[in-house]
Design an enzyme around this catalytic site. Sequence first.
Site, PDB file in Angstrom:
ATOM      1  N   LEU A   1      50.466  85.849  68.095  1.00 15.23           N
ATOM      2  CA  LEU A   1      49.223  86.554  67.807  1.00 15.23           C
ATOM      3  C   LEU A   1      48.096  85.628  68.241  1.00 15.23           C
ATOM      4  O   LEU A   1      48.181  84.407  68.073  1.00 15.23           O
ATOM      5  CB  LEU A   1      49.087  86.864  66.308  1.00 15.23           C
ATOM      6  CG  LEU A   1      50.042  87.894  65.698  1.00 15.23           C
ATOM      7  CD1 LEU A   1      49.749  88.049  64.211  1.00 15.23           C
ATOM      8  CD2 LEU A   1      49.931  89.243  66.393  1.00 15.23           C
ATOM      9  N   ASP A   2      47.026  86.198  68.784  1.00 17.83           N
ATOM     10  CA  ASP A   2      45.875  85.380  69.157  1.00 17.83           C
ATOM     11  C   ASP A   2      45.307  84.673  67.935  1.00 17.83           C
ATOM     12  O   ASP A   2      45.490  85.120  66.798  1.00 17.83           O
ATOM     13  CB  ASP A   2      44.778  86.251  69.782  1.00 17.83           C
ATOM     14  CG  ASP A   2      45.206  86.876  71.093  1.00 17.83           C
ATOM     15  OD1 ASP A   2      46.113  86.329  71.740  1.00 17.83           O
ATOM     16  OD2 ASP A   2      44.638  87.922  71.457  1.00 17.83           O
ATOM     17  N   LYS A   3      44.609  83.586  68.165  1.00 16.40           N
ATOM     18  CA  LYS A   3      44.041  82.791  67.076  1.00 16.40           C
ATOM     19  C   LYS A   3      43.285  83.645  66.066  1.00 16.40           C
ATOM     20  O   LYS A   3      43.467  83.520  64.856  1.00 16.40           O
ATOM     21  CB  LYS A   3      43.100  81.724  67.650  1.00 16.40           C
ATOM     22  CG  LYS A   3      42.343  80.923  66.595  1.00 16.40           C
ATOM     23  CD  LYS A   3      41.376  79.940  67.228  1.00 16.40           C
ATOM     24  CE  LYS A   3      40.575  79.197  66.171  1.00 16.40           C
ATOM     25  NZ  LYS A   3      39.604  78.245  66.789  1.00 16.40           N
TER      26      LYS A   3
END
Length: 330
Positions: free
Chosen positions: A156-158
């Site tokens: 998952l993106d930051k």
Amino acid sequence: MDPSQDLLDAGLSEGEAAESCEWRQFTVPAQMHGERLDRILAQCVPEFSRSYLQQLIEQGAVLLAGVPACKSSAKVKAGLFLAVELRATPQSQAFKPEAMALDVVYEDAHLCILNKPAGLVVHPAPGNWSGTLLNGLLARDPQASTLPRAGIVHRLDKDTSGLMVVARTRQAMDALVHSIAAREVKRQYWALATGVWDRQEGFTLDQAVGRDPANRLRMAAVDLTRQAGKTAATTFDLVAQSAQGCWVQCTLHTGRTHQIRVHMAHLGFPLLADAVYGGKPAAGMTRQALHAFHLALSHPVTGEALDFRSPLPPDMQNALDSWGLSYNGP
């Protein structure tokens, strides 16, 4: 995200941190005469990545006939003496345990399901060599050090929050990677954007995603006949609509980098506060309004059906409250 991106380019092997320098010395073999220096090093020191070895060349840690080499692309003659100092780099030291609080919603001997908060980086990378989910997993589970990427099988993106599955055994990891590649793992997200959603229920966008030719730091919807990229498909359903914006459910069929963010922007609905893709802060959101709320899969070992849902995080719930929206679904 994409499980085909199987290994991090992290210098030393996972779980292996160089505490002291080590010199390796060898003579360039005849069959490698005229090859690039970095290619020769990659063949002679195969346990380290070519990227890591290129960094050592740039740092002056590679001696060619007793003189520091300065270019990875330098062509080298057979019979020359090479020496390389295997120094620790931020990458090689990134795979270390760091205790942190993790929201684990399910766990057994083979896997765990966790709820990632916004702001937590999943893998070590430039600018974030520590304090990542991987570091936390290494501290939490001694078995994690025996697995590639500490058992992480998707990303998952930051600034995306929500559910992730992490393997605890190699058997589970291999099976999960296969299941994700075969599109057998259901992953659904909630997204918030401004504007009036004008697509029919169950609308699927089948649009390739690749590096933006105008900005290599972001992705873009691309035409595969003219640009490099990978096929990508997302199904969208409207959850609720207000005068201020829309709440959309996004179902992934592929797992490309930034896929939902790129597809939403391509449709003219960039996520709230997603500055990379044109979204502006609104309704109190200061990070991209994207939450992985639903994860369903077959257990990689037992075959049991697993189904998990995560409630909206406070910032997205507050945004909906400010729009006067609520959810009456399952």
